[in-house]
Design an enzyme around this catalytic site. Structure first.
Site, PDB file in Angstrom:
ATOM      1  N   CYS A   1       5.375   2.260  16.504  1.00 32.60           N
ATOM      2  CA  CYS A   1       5.371   2.904  17.821  1.00 32.60           C
ATOM      3  C   CYS A   1       4.611   2.065  18.836  1.00 32.60           C
ATOM      4  O   CYS A   1       4.040   1.032  18.512  1.00 32.60           O
ATOM      5  CB  CYS A   1       4.738   4.289  17.730  1.00 32.60           C
ATOM      6  SG  CYS A   1       2.989   4.200  17.343  1.00 32.60           S
TER       7      CYS A   1
ATOM      8  N   CYS B   1       0.981   1.433  18.028  1.00 28.89           N
ATOM      9  CA  CYS B   1       0.743   0.373  17.047  1.00 28.89           C
ATOM     10  C   CYS B   1       0.777  -0.990  17.734  1.00 28.89           C
ATOM     11  O   CYS B   1      -0.052  -1.853  17.448  1.00 28.89           O
ATOM     12  CB  CYS B   1       1.815   0.386  15.954  1.00 28.89           C
ATOM     13  SG  CYS B   1       2.001   1.954  15.134  1.00 28.89           S
TER      14      CYS B   1
ATOM     15  N   ASP C   1       4.698 -10.906 -13.893  1.00 28.99           N
ATOM     16  CA  ASP C   1       3.360 -11.436 -14.065  1.00 28.99           C
ATOM     17  C   ASP C   1       2.434 -10.213 -13.955  1.00 28.99           C
ATOM     18  O   ASP C   1       2.835  -9.172 -13.437  1.00 28.99           O
ATOM     19  CB  ASP C   1       3.088 -12.448 -12.950  1.00 28.99           C
ATOM     20  CG  ASP C   1       1.629 -12.773 -12.823  1.00 28.99           C
ATOM     21  OD1 ASP C   1       1.032 -13.123 -13.854  1.00 28.99           O
ATOM     22  OD2 ASP C   1       1.089 -12.679 -11.716  1.00 28.99           O
TER      23      ASP C   1
ATOM     24  N   ASP D   1       2.433 -18.832 -11.665  1.00 26.14           N
ATOM     25  CA  ASP D   1       3.796 -18.312 -11.790  1.00 26.14           C
ATOM     26  C   ASP D   1       4.805 -19.182 -11.064  1.00 26.14           C
ATOM     27  O   ASP D   1       6.007 -19.005 -11.233  1.00 26.14           O
ATOM     28  CB  ASP D   1       3.902 -16.911 -11.166  1.00 26.14           C
ATOM     29  CG  ASP D   1       2.877 -15.978 -11.736  1.00 26.14           C
ATOM     30  OD1 ASP D   1       2.760 -15.945 -12.959  1.00 26.14           O
ATOM     31  OD2 ASP D   1       2.194 -15.291 -10.959  1.00 26.14           O
TER      32      ASP D   1
END
Lengths: 726, 53
Positions: A42, A45, A445, A629
């Site tokens: 909005c 924000c 992971d 990873d």
């Protein structure tokens, strides 16, 4: 044939231009940071985020884009994304770093705008010429028909010349390099349709295909524009890893500190690493005690004690005390560098995936042109009239136009990525959805992926409030993850930290001080006299009383359990491969109901495991976040990383989750499977149109009206079918 | 059919005007953030740093 197969990443079989619209990445200017803000919705924000960002020292400009849920920040060189994320977190906004290079192209960059402009011109011209053609179709004759054709030509020729440029340019580059790509036949079809129509117009002929030439350009450009929007600039994860290496180290020469470039260090030198610093080299600790965070390299969730004689690796973070490290390896010999090599190897070995569109193009393109050639030859023999034969051949080319095929994949991918974006999932690769749809094994992971990689205290309510208050008072002096977890837990319980005098952090052991008359200590078992048991714990000792034990666990990521359950329900085998210790891995696996769990896996073990699974014929989805990873992410069939993942891991993965939650994962899989089904439906649909239209064209019965109908109807059907995904 | 000589140029001109307007909107980046622009107008604080090109 092989030339066609080699054209890279064509989501539209007719538009395999490859490098034509490669990402320019002009958003990656220096000092420009991108944040993803999955939670904003909005005007409030927007104001909050922009004000909050501008309050950070060094930030010059901050602009929120609500449509893309992103913020672009221009800041001084020394401002890092982590500072901004922390600042927004304090204001209650969830934010993650996004590197501009990995984001797929948006309307704001010039290549996309240029394509859109050409599309607009083609669309405008197509509509006008179609309207003029209505007069011809409804029976205009003689001078009126010629007038309509001439006006159409005046609109169509400049429009084709402008809008068709991407195709012409690619075709020309291909021809000068003595290659053949899909743009060559497209350009031939467009130019021949326009040229033949001009000739017919000049000869007062009956049929002119100006509208078809424009429609062809328009639909193909539309497909290419959609394709462009879902394509991100390709970058190498191995290069990102190399960026993790610290360029300079503080070297100790006769007790003085000298800042030296890594290249000038040699084995046997002594370097000092301050708390909060990253290890520049592999080495052995000579003096000092501290704790080091090696989560990035090994996946261990908790900091490890480092004292005299401990070995450390480049890339690890020194947490509490200064360490003097004797160098054993630097630069290309470090463990970090070896991991980067591993990733580079996995990247290069990644089997090139041939997309559905490429496979369709291989079957489709030669057939169509052979058909047109046969039609021309047959009519030439049968009627002996060159003009009629060329007309039939062109009608065949136009009617079998690949527009529907060109839209089949990009339209679906755009609709699917729009739907996933609303769920907080960013697709980085156009073929990611197709590959995801094939997955039958999911490898997770642990640290940072299934868990938040952040310890959380257990049973805070079971402790005496004074114990908690004293522990919190001591913990406030330390930046150690366990201390911070305890402070958060105390705060959540509403316990104010007790006032402790003479607070002192003993690196590697804990914190001590005086509470009233009692000396108090909070830290490791051995140091406080506590009994070390299984699990992660810290101890508090007040005076001579028995130590109090505080237990910690690594909190599960929200939605992790739901995601695992949904993936299993979708028929996938779920595995957990972690570098962490066995008890921690088993606890997580049990909590989530994962049957297959492996612990203590080194980065190269992970890569080997994933490659072994692939070799067995499984299609592996790897979900991971860390340095350890990255190789596995690059080796897997398709890979996903959370937004909190390391840069290199995000670069190596095809899909990035923007929120904290993992539950979007299952939705990803369902959407991917639906998308693949839609793509196949689209291929069937456009093939069906061809089955009906081609005999008409071959028989020489095709008129511009039939061509226009077939082309528009098939393109629209395909697009509407794609839109069902939203 | 003389009317055609007026109507066709007029229709082309009108269409061309629409195309020009679209180009202008595209060049001034009005399609970059449609949702944000719709919300920004509702803010109470004055936007003293409007987006520049």
């Amino acid at each position: 044939m092989t030339e066609i197969m080699r054209t890279p990443l064509a989501a539209c079989p007719a538009c395999a231009t490859g490098a034509a619209v490669a990402g320019t990445g002009d958003g990656a200017a220096e000092g420009r940071l991108m944040l993803s803000l999955p939670g904003i919705h909005c005007a409030g924000c927007i104001s909050g985020v922009e004000r909050g960002l501008k309050a950070v020292p060094g930030v010059r400009e901050a602009r929120v884009n609500l449509t893309l849920k992103r913020a672009a920040v221009e800041a001084a060189e020394d401002v890092t994304a982590a500072d901004l994320v922390a600042a927004l977190d304090r204001l209650g906004f969830e934010a993650h770093e996004l590197d501009p290079g990995t984001i797929s192209a948006t309307d704001s960059d010039s290549t996309g705008r240029e394509l859109l402009m050409r599309l607009a011109v083609a669309g405008f011209a197509m509509m006008n010429v179609m309207l003029l053609s209505v007069a011809v179709w409804s029976g205009a004759e003689d001078a009126t028909r010629d007038l309509m054709h001439w006006i159409s030509a005046m609109i169509a020729l400049p429009a084709v010349a402008f809008s068709g440029q991407p195709f012409f340019r690619n075709a020309l580059t291909a021809l000068t390099a003595r290659r053949l790509n899909m743009d060559v036949p497209i350009s031939v079809a467009i130019v021949m349709a326009a040229g033949m129509s001009l000739y017919e117009t000049a000869m007062s002929g009956e049929h002119a295909y100006f509208d078809a030439a424009l429609a062809l350009t328009f639909f193909l450009l539309a497909g290419r524009y959609l394709d462009y929007r879902t394509r991100a600039a390709a970058r190498s994860a191995a290069q990102e890893l190399a960026a993790l290496e610290v360029p300079r180290a503080t070297r100790l020469v006769d007790g003085r500190e000298v800042v030296t470039p890594i290249a000038e260090l040699s084995a046997g030198d002594l370097v000092r690493v301050r708390p909060g610093g990253r290890m520049p080299v592999d080495g052995v600790v000579e003096t000092g005690t501290s704790e080091i965070d090696r989560a990035l390299l090994t996946g261990e969730s908790l900091p490890v004690f480092a004292g005299e004689g401990s070995t450390v690796s480049a890339g690890e973070v020194n947490l509490t005390g200064p360490l003097d490290v004797r160098v054993t390896a630097r630069g290309a010999d470090t463990r970090l560098h070896k991991i980067a090599d591993l990733v580079a190897l996995a990247e290069s070995a990644r089997t090139r995936y041939t997309s559905l569109a490429d496979r369709a193009a291989v079957a489709y393109a030669p057939g169509v042109h052979l058909l047109a050639l046969i039609a021309f030859a047959a009519w030439m023999i049968w009627s002996g009239d060159l003009r009629v034969s060329v007309n039939v051949a062109i009608a065949t080319l136009i009617i079998t136009c690949p527009c529907a095929l060109g839209l089949a994949v990009p339209a679906v991918v755009t609709a699917a990525s729009g739907r996933l974006f609303r769920r907080g999932v960013l697709l980085k690769s156009g073929t990611a959805l197709e590959r995801l749809a094939e997955v039958d094994t999911v490898v997770f992971d642990k640290t940072g992926t299934l868990t938040l990689g952040q310890p959380e205290m257990q049973g805070a309510a079971d402790h005496a409030r004074t114990d908690l208050a004293v522990a919190a008072g001591l913990a406030s002096a330390s930046a150690h993850p366990l201390a911070q977890a305890l402070r958060r837990a105390a705060e959540a319980e509403g316990v104010a930290p007790a006032a402790i005098a003479g607070l002192r952090e003993v690196p590697g052991y804990g914190v001590e001080g005086r509470w009233g008359d009692h000396p108090v200590r909070f830290g490791r078992a051995a140091w406080t006299g506590g009994a070390d048991g299984p699990g992660t714990a810290s101890f508090l000792r007040i005076g001579d009383r028995d130590p109090v034990r505080f237990d910690f666990t690594d909190a599960l990521r929200p939605g992790a359990a739901e995601a695992v359950a949904a993936l299993r329900a979708a028929g996938c085998r779920v595995m957990l491969i972690s570098g962490d210790s066995a008890p921690a891995v088993e606890a997580t696996a049990k909590a989530l109901g994962i049957a297959i769990a492996e612990s203590g896996a080194l980065p190269k073990d992970k890569v080997a495991r994933v490659q072994a699974l692939e070799a067995e014929g499984h299609k592996v989805l790897m979900v991971g976040d860390g340095l350890n990873d990255t190789g596995a992410l690059a080796a897997a069939h398709v890979s996903i990383s959370p937004a909190s993942a390391l840069d290199a891991a995000r670069v190596a993965s095809d899909i990035v989750l923007l929120g904290r939650d993992l539950d979007a994962l299952a939705d990803c899989l369902t959407t991917a499977r639906q998308a693949r089904a839609r793509i196949k439906e689209n291929f069937t649909l456009s093939a069906l149109y061809n089955v009906i239209a081609v005999p008409i064209a071959l028989a020489g019965l095709a008129t511009p009206l039939i061509a226009a109908l077939a082309m528009s109807a098939s393109s629209i059907t395909v697009s509407l079918n794609a839109l069902r995904l939203r | 059919m003389d009317i055609l000589s007026y109507l066709i140029p007029i229709s082309l001109l009108l269409g061309g005007a629409g195309l020009a307007a679209f180009f202008w909107a595209l060049r001034t980046r009005q399609f970059d953030d449609p949702d944000g622009d719709a919300q920004r107008i509702l803010r109470t604080d004055y936007d003293d740093a409007p987006k520049q090109d």
